[in-house]
Write an enzyme that holds these catalytic residues in place. Structure first.
Site, PDB file in Angstrom:
ATOM      1  N   HIS A 159       0.223  -1.366  -2.166  1.00 36.88           N
ATOM      2  CA  HIS A 159       0.267  -0.351  -1.097  1.00 36.88           C
ATOM      3  C   HIS A 159       1.396   0.626  -1.398  1.00 36.88           C
ATOM      4  CE1 HIS A 159      -2.084  -2.675   2.038  1.00 36.88           C
ATOM      5  NE2 HIS A 159      -1.772  -3.664   1.221  1.00 36.88           N
ATOM      6  N   HIS A 188      -3.827  -5.279  -5.325  1.00 31.46           N
ATOM      7  CA  HIS A 188      -3.583  -3.867  -4.975  1.00 31.46           C
ATOM      8  C   HIS A 188      -2.151  -3.711  -4.518  1.00 31.46           C
ATOM      9  CE1 HIS A 188      -5.185  -5.932  -1.444  1.00 31.46           C
ATOM     10  NE2 HIS A 188      -4.379  -5.172  -0.719  1.00 31.46           N
TER      11      HIS A 188
HETATM   12  P1  5GP Z   1      -4.087  -6.360   2.182  1.00 28.50           P
HETATM   13  O1  5GP Z   1      -3.981  -6.808   3.615  1.00 28.50           O
HETATM   14  O2  5GP Z   1      -5.117  -7.160   1.421  1.00 28.50           O
HETATM   15  O3  5GP Z   1      -2.766  -6.284   1.478  1.00 28.50           O
HETATM   16  O4  5GP Z   1      -4.581  -4.871   2.259  1.00 28.50           O
HETATM   17  C1  5GP Z   1      -5.910  -4.493   2.306  1.00 28.50           C
HETATM   18  C2  5GP Z   1      -5.916  -3.041   2.711  1.00 28.50           C
HETATM   19  O5  5GP Z   1      -7.139  -2.473   2.332  1.00 28.50           O
HETATM   20  C3  5GP Z   1      -5.780  -2.823   4.231  1.00 28.50           C
HETATM   21  O6  5GP Z   1      -4.667  -1.970   4.463  1.00 28.50           O
HETATM   22  C4  5GP Z   1      -7.103  -2.202   4.633  1.00 28.50           C
HETATM   23  O7  5GP Z   1      -6.938  -1.208   5.619  1.00 28.50           O
HETATM   24  C5  5GP Z   1      -7.615  -1.629   3.329  1.00 28.50           C
HETATM   25  N1  5GP Z   1      -9.064  -1.639   3.168  1.00 28.50           N
HETATM   26  C6  5GP Z   1      -9.895  -2.699   3.364  1.00 28.50           C
HETATM   27  N2  5GP Z   1     -11.166  -2.365   3.064  1.00 28.50           N
HETATM   28  C7  5GP Z   1     -11.126  -1.058   2.659  1.00 28.50           C
HETATM   29  C8  5GP Z   1     -12.139  -0.160   2.209  1.00 28.50           C
HETATM   30  O8  5GP Z   1     -13.330  -0.475   2.128  1.00 28.50           O
HETATM   31  N3  5GP Z   1     -11.730   1.101   1.887  1.00 28.50           N
HETATM   32  C9  5GP Z   1     -10.419   1.489   1.969  1.00 28.50           C
HETATM   33  N4  5GP Z   1     -10.136   2.748   1.626  1.00 28.50           N
HETATM   34  N5  5GP Z   1      -9.441   0.657   2.372  1.00 28.50           N
HETATM   35  C10 5GP Z   1      -9.793  -0.610   2.712  1.00 28.50           C
END
Ligand code: 5GP
Ligand code: ZN
Length: 118
Positions: free
Chosen positions: A101, A99
């Protein structure tokens, strides 16, 4: 992929706050936003990270991020924007589905640390 929350969200099996969708991607609002409007570009197919995602799909994610950036500028009047993409727990990745951001930034938003807060 079974058990992957972002696969379920991206494919509409779990409802989400979707701000953009096409055949290959869904863009949702992050449920723990760093700033107002923080969004995530999710490919509908499962790839764990940048190492796994095919080059064309990664390029597609950037194209979508560019569209979303335009929407953010227009609708949220953000003053700037960060693109962040974490790979591996050591880099702060918590959901093992690629993903991107898209984080709108505002003057004096107070946001200093954007990833890997530990
Ligand atoms: P990472 O740390 O893997 O780069 O980012 C994961 C992101 O996904 C985090 O910013 C977290 O807040 C978001 N996130 C995790 N689970 C969910 C979910 O079930 N729904 C949504 N909308 N965001 C999520
Ligand atoms: Zn997945």
């Amino acid at each position: 992929m079974d058990g992957c929350i972002f696969c379920k969200i991206a494919n509409g099996e779990i409802p989400s706050n979707t701000i953009y969708e096409d055949n290959d991607f869904r863009v949702i609002l992050d449920n723990g936003p760093a700033t107002k409007g923080h969004a995530l570009v999710l490919p509908k197919e499962h790839y764990a990270d940048l190492f796994e995602i095919p080059e064309e799909k990664a390029a597609g994610a950037i194209k979508v991020a560019k569209k979303v950036a335009g929407l953010m500028k227009e609708k949220l009047a953000c003053d700037g924007l960060n693109l962040v993409q974490n790979n591996g727990p050591v880099a702060g990745q918590t959901v093992m589905h690629f993903h991107l951001h898209v984080i709108p930034r505002y003057e004096n938003d107070g946001q200093k640390i954007l990833w890997n807060p530990t």
